[in-house]
Design a protein around this motif. Structure first.
Motif, PDB file in Angstrom:
ATOM      1  N   LYS A 433       0.681  -1.314   0.090  1.00 41.70           N
ATOM      2  CA  LYS A 433      -0.154   0.249   0.073  1.00 41.70           C
ATOM      3  C   LYS A 433       0.822   1.052  -0.059  1.00 41.70           C
ATOM      4  O   LYS A 433       0.556   2.366  -0.925  1.00 41.70           O
ATOM      5  CB  LYS A 433      -0.695  -0.512   0.542  1.00 41.70           C
ATOM      6  N   SER A 434       2.129   1.367   0.571  1.00 44.28           N
ATOM      7  CA  SER A 434       3.027   2.486   0.291  1.00 44.28           C
ATOM      8  C   SER A 434       3.285   2.580   0.063  1.00 44.28           C
ATOM      9  O   SER A 434       3.938   3.717  -0.658  1.00 44.28           O
ATOM     10  CB  SER A 434       4.050   2.099   2.146  1.00 44.28           C
ATOM     11  N   CYS A 435       4.072   1.336  -1.414  1.00 45.81           N
ATOM     12  CA  CYS A 435       4.861   1.647  -2.783  1.00 45.81           C
ATOM     13  C   CYS A 435       3.565   2.520  -3.393  1.00 45.81           C
ATOM     14  O   CYS A 435       4.058   3.035  -4.080  1.00 45.81           O
ATOM     15  CB  CYS A 435       5.080  -0.047  -2.563  1.00 45.81           C
ATOM     16  N   LEU A 436       2.393   1.662  -3.815  1.00 52.80           N
ATOM     17  CA  LEU A 436       1.459   1.855  -4.462  1.00 52.80           C
ATOM     18  C   LEU A 436       1.246   3.157  -3.896  1.00 52.80           C
ATOM     19  O   LEU A 436       1.263   4.669  -5.167  1.00 52.80           O
ATOM     20  CB  LEU A 436       0.158   1.480  -4.256  1.00 52.80           C
ATOM     21  N   ILE A 437       1.142   4.313  -2.722  1.00 54.21           N
ATOM     22  CA  ILE A 437       0.935   6.092  -2.904  1.00 54.21           C
ATOM     23  C   ILE A 437       2.167   6.499  -3.175  1.00 54.21           C
ATOM     24  O   ILE A 437       2.549   7.881  -3.401  1.00 54.21           O
ATOM     25  CB  ILE A 437       1.010   5.940  -0.843  1.00 54.21           C
ATOM     26  N   THR A 438       3.292   5.639  -3.256  1.00 50.89           N
ATOM     27  CA  THR A 438       4.721   6.022  -3.566  1.00 50.89           C
ATOM     28  C   THR A 438       4.527   6.854  -4.817  1.00 50.89           C
ATOM     29  O   THR A 438       4.970   7.710  -5.163  1.00 50.89           O
ATOM     30  CB  THR A 438       5.935   5.000  -2.734  1.00 50.89           C
ATOM     31  N   LEU A 439       4.271   5.632  -5.373  1.00 51.19           N
ATOM     32  CA  LEU A 439       4.467   6.045  -6.750  1.00 51.19           C
ATOM     33  C   LEU A 439       3.066   7.129  -7.298  1.00 51.19           C
ATOM     34  O   LEU A 439       3.380   7.343  -8.602  1.00 51.19           O
ATOM     35  CB  LEU A 439       3.219   4.044  -7.659  1.00 51.19           C
ATOM     36  N   GLY A 440       1.790   7.258  -6.835  1.00 50.56           N
ATOM     37  CA  GLY A 440       1.291   8.016  -7.318  1.00 50.56           C
ATOM     38  C   GLY A 440       1.605   9.043  -6.755  1.00 50.56           C
ATOM     39  O   GLY A 440       1.486  10.292  -7.628  1.00 50.56           O
ATOM     40  N   ILE A 441       2.713   9.734  -5.732  1.00 53.04           N
ATOM     41  CA  ILE A 441       2.989  11.121  -5.108  1.00 53.04           C
ATOM     42  C   ILE A 441       4.293  11.701  -6.358  1.00 53.04           C
ATOM     43  O   ILE A 441       3.999  12.395  -6.872  1.00 53.04           O
ATOM     44  CB  ILE A 441       3.326  11.009  -4.024  1.00 53.04           C
ATOM     45  N   LEU A 442       5.017  10.703  -6.896  1.00 49.16           N
ATOM     46  CA  LEU A 442       6.054  10.792  -7.812  1.00 49.16           C
ATOM     47  C   LEU A 442       5.428  10.792  -9.358  1.00 49.16           C
ATOM     48  O   LEU A 442       6.132  11.557  -9.786  1.00 49.16           O
ATOM     49  CB  LEU A 442       6.731   9.131  -7.786  1.00 49.16           C
ATOM     50  N   VAL A 443       4.457  10.331  -9.357  1.00 53.37           N
ATOM     51  CA  VAL A 443       3.433  10.866 -11.092  1.00 53.37           C
ATOM     52  C   VAL A 443       3.344  12.229 -10.956  1.00 53.37           C
ATOM     53  O   VAL A 443       3.265  12.976 -11.136  1.00 53.37           O
ATOM     54  CB  VAL A 443       2.240  10.289 -11.279  1.00 53.37           C
ATOM     55  N   VAL A 444       2.624  12.437  -9.781  1.00 51.67           N
ATOM     56  CA  VAL A 444       2.149  13.603  -9.770  1.00 51.67           C
ATOM     57  C   VAL A 444       3.298  15.110  -8.854  1.00 51.67           C
ATOM     58  O   VAL A 444       3.523  16.460  -9.646  1.00 51.67           O
ATOM     59  CB  VAL A 444       1.208  14.290  -7.525  1.00 51.67           C
ATOM     60  N   ALA A 445       4.486  14.239  -8.944  1.00 54.51           N
ATOM     61  CA  ALA A 445       5.619  15.379  -8.645  1.00 54.51           C
ATOM     62  C   ALA A 445       6.562  15.226  -9.276  1.00 54.51           C
ATOM     63  O   ALA A 445       6.967  16.682 -10.251  1.00 54.51           O
ATOM     64  CB  ALA A 445       6.433  14.744  -7.332  1.00 54.51           C
ATOM     65  N   PHE A 446       6.740  14.706 -10.690  1.00 54.49           N
ATOM     66  CA  PHE A 446       7.531  14.880 -11.437  1.00 54.49           C
ATOM     67  C   PHE A 446       6.512  15.298 -13.055  1.00 54.49           C
ATOM     68  O   PHE A 446       6.889  16.016 -13.487  1.00 54.49           O
ATOM     69  CB  PHE A 446       7.464  13.299 -12.202  1.00 54.49           C
ATOM     70  N   LEU A 447       5.170  15.828 -12.525  1.00 51.10           N
ATOM     71  CA  LEU A 447       4.124  16.727 -13.457  1.00 51.10           C
ATOM     72  C   LEU A 447       4.389  17.988 -12.829  1.00 51.10           C
ATOM     73  O   LEU A 447       4.666  18.962 -13.649  1.00 51.10           O
ATOM     74  CB  LEU A 447       3.086  15.798 -13.615  1.00 51.10           C
ATOM     75  N   VAL A 448       4.271  17.683 -11.672  1.00 50.33           N
ATOM     76  CA  VAL A 448       5.018  19.650 -11.312  1.00 50.33           C
ATOM     77  C   VAL A 448       6.193  19.838 -11.416  1.00 50.33           C
ATOM     78  O   VAL A 448       6.553  21.153 -12.250  1.00 50.33           O
ATOM     79  CB  VAL A 448       4.778  20.121  -9.640  1.00 50.33           C
ATOM     80  N   PHE A 449       6.802  19.139 -11.073  1.00 53.50           N
ATOM     81  CA  PHE A 449       8.512  19.546 -12.106  1.00 53.50           C
ATOM     82  C   PHE A 449       8.493  19.865 -13.647  1.00 53.50           C
ATOM     83  O   PHE A 449       9.327  21.197 -13.859  1.00 53.50           O
ATOM     84  CB  PHE A 449       9.722  18.321 -11.574  1.00 53.50           C
ATOM     85  N   ALA A 450       7.669  18.746 -14.032  1.00 52.20           N
ATOM     86  CA  ALA A 450       7.605  18.470 -15.746  1.00 52.20           C
ATOM     87  C   ALA A 450       7.422  20.046 -15.711  1.00 52.20           C
ATOM     88  O   ALA A 450       7.389  21.195 -17.316  1.00 52.20           O
ATOM     89  CB  ALA A 450       7.645  17.951 -16.539  1.00 52.20           C
ATOM     90  N   LEU A 451       5.841  20.941 -15.881  1.00 51.29           N
ATOM     91  CA  LEU A 451       5.271  21.854 -15.397  1.00 51.29           C
ATOM     92  C   LEU A 451       6.512  23.710 -15.337  1.00 51.29           C
ATOM     93  O   LEU A 451       6.554  24.073 -16.093  1.00 51.29           O
ATOM     94  CB  LEU A 451       4.153  21.902 -14.919  1.00 51.29           C
ATOM     95  N   PHE A 452       7.679  23.098 -14.540  1.00 55.51           N
ATOM     96  CA  PHE A 452       8.176  23.862 -14.040  1.00 55.51           C
ATOM     97  C   PHE A 452       9.009  24.094 -15.089  1.00 55.51           C
ATOM     98  O   PHE A 452       9.407  25.595 -15.794  1.00 55.51           O
ATOM     99  CB  PHE A 452       9.061  23.981 -12.934  1.00 55.51           C
ATOM    100  N   ILE A 453       9.429  22.371 -15.333  1.00 60.05           N
ATOM    101  CA  ILE A 453      11.046  22.752 -16.051  1.00 60.05           C
ATOM    102  C   ILE A 453      10.622  23.242 -18.092  1.00 60.05           C
ATOM    103  O   ILE A 453      11.414  24.253 -18.747  1.00 60.05           O
ATOM    104  CB  ILE A 453      11.780  21.645 -16.338  1.00 60.05           C
ATOM    105  N   PHE A 454       9.571  22.918 -18.146  1.00 59.96           N
ATOM    106  CA  PHE A 454       8.927  23.315 -19.624  1.00 59.96           C
ATOM    107  C   PHE A 454       7.926  24.485 -19.318  1.00 59.96           C
ATOM    108  O   PHE A 454       7.155  24.785 -20.479  1.00 59.96           O
ATOM    109  CB  PHE A 454       8.515  22.594 -20.518  1.00 59.96           C
TER     110      PHE A 454
END
Length: 467
Positions: A433-454
């Motif tokens: 469960k913690s691993c799946l939550i981590t996966l979801g958070i990483l997806v959101v975090a990556f989108l936020v960083f990608a939005l900032f960079i590009f």
């Protein structure tokens, strides 16, 4: 009475003897064998691979002590970061604060992408593959091995083994993480060289003739009002003492946290992570000590300069060389016998994702030096900063572009951006469960960083469409 004739008095030194002999032999091979010289593989990695190849043989197998090599890797990582943190950094070429922040965001977002890639491989594989030695969260070791290097791969690998063992899984996290780190060096060097040659054939890069020789001035060796090289105490002794003093403070900090009553969560999660973050505490305390020393000089309570950047650079380089050799030599292939499939998939797809993402970021952020920016960042994000510098020097030997400066100065914003990611690395392996939550958070975090960079590209395209 201590017997200096016993092997126990020489045990630790024997491990260092093995490392230095392997380093010297590997450096001789790299300098004289054209194939290895063109590959740009670090001599330290070649040395580690040499020990790794000799380990199966009877006498050498008994000589190389795996626990000792892991301990050397752990402490060399912490000491190297302390030495780097104590330096009074000098800027070599012009760059902007925003460009440094953006470069730090690229570093942190690449860690996130690597973690995402790893989990998207290991979670489905765990659910579909009947292997009692495989751990679902092992994909999170990809950013530790590729993005951070052998030291962090070992630290988190040991922690993951503990979590896996508590869930009835006999996962050898240290060997898995160290194997990823060793593969990362090979990917960074070989893929970097192959891509560089492809660009040269297409005429996009100019070949640099001859070997570039570093030129130093007196100011590089010694700044104004520094203590002399040898007086009542040698300058090298002072630098080593400062590094060890800070590392002693790191130990006291971690040991103090260990003595606190933090409940079940603190004992099982927080305390192991604290010991695994020795490099981070070393960086923070090293910066603190440097600030105190500089403040004492400004208030004239200290009249001489005790920090020598050149010597600290050499100490950090030595620590990282030892870390790479020991980390590679600590790998035990027997512990990876049933893990070759996930290891190959994680390393291969992680390399592909890192290559194309960093290339896209470099093209967007560094239009005037896109290739210099790409090779410096790709080398660092699959190996260490030294690998990035080695690749960069092939096309920018005098560091005339801001790429080298971006690589050095991005450390602080990368730590700020990446610290929450490091916390997730300790949260993910606690349960599926913690691993799946981590996966979801990483997806959101990556989108936020990608939005900032590009952001400029995205907003400009939108404004053009509206017009």
């Amino acid at each position: 009475m201590t017997s200096f004739a016993s092997l126990s008095a020489w045990g630790w030194l024997i491990q260092f003897f093995i490392i230095v002999v392997a380093l010297l032999v590997a450096n001789l091979v790299r300098c004289n064998v054209p194939l290895f010289k063109r590959s740009l593989l670090p001599s330290a990695l070649l040395a580690g691979l040499l020990i790794l190849c000799l380990k199966p043989f009877g006498f050498f197998a008994a000589l190389v002590d795996k626990p000792s090599m892991e301990i050397i890797t752990y402490h060399a990582l912490g000491l190297g970061f302390v030495a780097m943190a104590l330096k009074n950094k000098k800027i070599r070429s012009a760059t902007t604060t925003m460009k440094v922040v953006e470069t730090g965001a690229v570093t942190a977002s690449t860690y996130i992408l690597q973690g995402l890639t790893g989990l998207l491989i290991t979670i489905p594989l765990f659910l579909l593959w009947n292997n009692t030695d495989f751990f679902y969260a092992s994909g999170l070791l990809l950013p530790m091995g590729y993005g951070q290097g052998p030291g962090q791969a070992l630290n988190f690998g040991v922690t993951y083994s503990g979590w896996a063992e508590g869930q009835g899984i006999a996962f050898h996290g240290a060997d898995f993480g160290l194997s990823i780190a060793a593969t990362g060096f090979i990917v960074g060097s070989l893929v970097g060289v192959i891509y560089m040659n492809i660009l040269r054939r297409k005429g996009r890069l100019k070949r640099q003739e001859g070997d570039y020789k570093e030129e130093y001035t007196l100011a590089d060796y010694q700044s104004d009002n520094e203590i002399p090289h040898a007086e009542s105490i040698d300058k090298l002794t002072v630098q080593i003492s400062l590094v060890l003093l800070v590392y002693a403070m790191v130990f006291l900090l971690m040991y103090g946290v260990e003595q606190l009553d933090l409940g079940n969560f603190g004992t099982k999660t927080l305390k192991p992570m604290v010991w695994g973050f020795n490099f981070l505490w070393g960086t923070l305390l090293g910066v603190l000590v440097k600030v105190i020393i500089n403040r004492l000089r400004k208030t004239h309570l200290m009249n001489r300069e005790y920090i020598n950047n050149f010597t600290l650079d050499r100490l950090a380089g030595t620590c990282f060389d030892f870390m790479i050799v020991a980390g590679t030599a600590a790998i035990d292939f027997n512990n990876l016998r049933g893990l070759w499939l996930p290891l190959v998939l994680v390393c291969l797809l992680g390399a592909v994702a890192t290559f194309f993402y960093v290339r896209a970021c470099a093209k967007h952020l560094y239009p005037d030096y896109r290739y210099e920016g790409f090779f410096s960042m790709f080398g660092m994000l699959t190996g260490t900063a030294s690998n990035g510098m080695i690749l960069l020097r092939e096309i920018d030997p005098k560091f005339e572009t801001p790429a080298a400066n971006n690589l050095v100065l991005q450390t602080i914003p990368a730590i700020v951006f990446g610290f929450p990611v490091l916390l997730l690395m300790g949260f993910g392996p606690q349960s599926m469960k913690s691993c799946l939550i981590t996966l979801g958070i990483l997806v959101v975090a990556f989108l936020v960083f990608a939005l900032f960079i590009f952001r400029k590209k995205l907003f400009n395209s939108k404004s053009q469409k509206s017009n």
